[in-house]
Design an enzyme around this catalytic site. Structure first.
Site, PDB file in Angstrom:
ATOM      1  N   SER A 102      11.148  -1.132   1.824  1.00 27.21           N
ATOM      2  CA  SER A 102      11.035  -0.090   0.796  1.00 27.21           C
ATOM      3  C   SER A 102      11.918  -0.371  -0.416  1.00 27.21           C
ATOM      4  O   SER A 102      11.719  -1.337  -1.129  1.00 27.21           O
ATOM      5  CB  SER A 102      11.350   1.273   1.426  1.00 27.21           C
ATOM      6  OG  SER A 102      11.070   2.325   0.551  1.00 27.21           O
ATOM      7  N   ASP A 241       8.841   2.249  -6.160  1.00 28.31           N
ATOM      8  CA  ASP A 241       9.784   1.447  -5.398  1.00 28.31           C
ATOM      9  C   ASP A 241       9.055   0.231  -4.846  1.00 28.31           C
ATOM     10  O   ASP A 241       7.866   0.025  -5.113  1.00 28.31           O
ATOM     11  CB  ASP A 241      10.453   2.273  -4.296  1.00 28.31           C
ATOM     12  CG  ASP A 241       9.472   2.749  -3.231  1.00 28.31           C
ATOM     13  OD1 ASP A 241       8.264   2.808  -3.535  1.00 28.31           O
ATOM     14  OD2 ASP A 241       9.915   3.057  -2.113  1.00 28.31           O
ATOM     15  N   ASP A 243       7.761  -0.757  -2.095  1.00 32.00           N
ATOM     16  CA  ASP A 243       6.525  -0.688  -1.303  1.00 32.00           C
ATOM     17  C   ASP A 243       5.556   0.368  -1.818  1.00 32.00           C
ATOM     18  O   ASP A 243       4.522   0.623  -1.206  1.00 32.00           O
ATOM     19  CB  ASP A 243       6.826  -0.467   0.181  1.00 32.00           C
ATOM     20  CG  ASP A 243       7.346   0.926   0.489  1.00 32.00           C
ATOM     21  OD1 ASP A 243       7.986   1.524  -0.395  1.00 32.00           O
ATOM     22  OD2 ASP A 243       7.123   1.412   1.611  1.00 32.00           O
ATOM     23  N   ASP A 245       5.547   3.681  -2.117  1.00 34.01           N
ATOM     24  CA  ASP A 245       5.302   5.012  -1.548  1.00 34.01           C
ATOM     25  C   ASP A 245       6.088   6.105  -2.256  1.00 34.01           C
ATOM     26  O   ASP A 245       6.032   7.264  -1.861  1.00 34.01           O
ATOM     27  CB  ASP A 245       5.556   5.035  -0.035  1.00 34.01           C
ATOM     28  CG  ASP A 245       7.007   4.791   0.348  1.00 34.01           C
ATOM     29  OD1 ASP A 245       7.824   4.505  -0.546  1.00 34.01           O
ATOM     30  OD2 ASP A 245       7.323   4.882   1.552  1.00 34.01           O
TER      31      ASP A 245
END
Length: 445
Positions: A102, A241, A243, A245
């Site tokens: 992340s 960010d 990833d 999400d």
């Protein structure tokens, strides 16, 4: 939630090369997950990753473990976490696996799972995988080994899904938007989504090299985005960010708009459109200003523990559809099954178009109270939160705030950190109080 050996609040995470993020552990994890998931019928697993250099190594390890358990892997290549959740649903796969840490630096990585319906794996399934990890690895018969393939149109499928969450009668023509993709998984997705909807797009953080993910860019560091929005005279900026999400936004004045403000705007729009079911869910970290603004609108508000999985659990308990963390995880259950930065950002852009208003003006109905967050790293087996000195200083700070603020101390679910949050009416005061507690935590034990 029971004590588990490997799984945290967002899967398994750590520094690459250190246990548990090693090739041999991840191979065993793939095998254990395969053994558990194969019991449910389907034998296909979707595997996506962000842009970290270690993703190549870890996806190979996962593939080997899954194949040994008799499950086949379908690779998406670099793909946002919510895209893997979406593809898992549409391909009717038994599960989806995301290789990502992340918002963490490139030298960290992690593994998280989605179930067949695109939601995080239930606790009991994670516990079953951990139990399987304790057994010796075995291999199915050669004829039953899993295979591997690549999903060639994964990006195109997800781009169309994202566009489908934006009202068909609207377009982004005339809007200039700066995108910061954190040199992460959205780099080849978000620019195409917004351009195809008509926006004039300026990109930063769209040149991943394996080690520059989240480096002075993205949702956790919007300073460059703020600067570029002002320089480009853009209407708005969006930062994702690593990833994809979560999303943080920047208005045309260069001011940051966080997850609490994004949640407020989406909730107010849903209320006006007659589409709000029940109330909304935030977390213990959500700003008091959000709670007060929603109260003025008559919208019920509940706080969950920190972590998007707990926001989702609370939404499911209440039968509600909308929740968010101030870090930018926004869950829109009418459109997605998990936090999705691109989809959340599109809902704000839609509100701007519908109301002919700037992002700055859309935020005007909510006033954020000063909130300071200090992260304190700790090591060893001691628990700083049980220190008598920390407890006493925290109590003295609460007394000083005199009911006009909040204090929250909690352990991070993904890193060895104590997060110290103080909120109140005076910026200088809350900063001083937060650092007073942080110093006590630092010297505890």
């Amino acid at each position: 939630m029971s004590n588990r050996k490997y799984f945290g609040t967002d899967g398994i995470r750590g520094k690459v090369g250190d246990s548990p993020i090693t090739p041999d552990f991840v191979l065993k994890l793939g095998w254990a997950a395969g053994k558990v998931l194969a019991r449910h019928g389907s034998r296909k697993i979707i595997i996506g990753k962000d842009t970290r250099i270690s993703g190549y190594m870890l996806e190979s390890s996962l593939e080997a473990g899954l194949a040994a358990a008799g499950l086949s892997a379908s690779f998406t290549g670099p793909m946002p976490t919510p895209a893997v959740a979406y593809l898992t649903r549409t391909f009717r796969a038994e599960a989806g696996i995301v290789i990502s840490a992340s918002h963490n630096p490139y030298y960290d990585n992690g593994i998280k799972f989605f179930s067949i319906d695109g939601t995080k794996l239930p606790d009991d399934v994670e516990e079953a995988i951990e139990a399987e990890m304790e057994k010796p690895l075995t291999c199915v018969e050669s004829a039953e080994l899993g295979r591997a393939n690549r999903i060639v149109d994964a990006a195109g499928r997800y781009i169309e899904f994202c566009k489908g969450t934006f009202p068909s009668e609207q377009s982004l023509n005339g809007l200039k938007i700066v995108l910061d993709c954190a040199n992460g998984a959205t780099y080849h997705i978000a620019p195409n989504v917004l351009r195809e909807l008509g926006a004039d797009v300026v990109t930063i953080g769209c040149e991943p090299n394996g080690i520059n993910i989240n480096e002075k860019c993205g949702a956790t560091d919007v300073r460059l985005l703020q600067q570029r929005v002002v320089e480009e005279k853009a209407d708005v900026g969006l930062a994702f960010d690593g990833d994809g999400d979560r999303v943080i936004m920047v208005d045309h004045l260069g001011q940051k708009v966080d997850g609490d403000q994004i949640l407020y705007i989406i909730a107010r729009e849903a209320l006006r459109q007659g589409q709000l079911r029940g109330g909304v869910v935030g977390t213990l970290m959500s700003n008091m200003g959000l709670e007060l603004a929603l109260k003025q609108l008559g919208i019920p508000f509940l706080r969950a523990k920190v972590g998007d999985r707990y926001v989702l659990e609370k939404l499911q308990e209440e039968g509600w559809r909308l929740g968010a963390e101030n870090s930018g995880h926004v869950i829109l259950l009418d459109k997605t099954t998990t936090g999705d930065g691109i989809v959340a950002g599109l809902q704000i852009l839609s509100a701007m178009v519908r109301n002919h208003m700037s992002l700055h003006d859309l935020c005007s109905g909510m006033k954020l109270l000063p909130q300071v967050l200090v992260n304190v790293r700790f090591s060893g087996s001691h628990d700083p939160l049980k220190s008598e000195n920390v407890i006493n200083i925290t109590k003295s700070v609460e007394t000083e705030l005199n009911g006009r603020g909040r204090v929250l101390l909690r352990k991070s679910g993904t890193e060895p950190l104590i997060r110290v949050m103080v909120e109140g009416e005076d910026d200088v005061q809350v900063t001083a109080l937060a650092h007073r507690i942080a110093d006590a935590v630092k010297h505890a034990g």
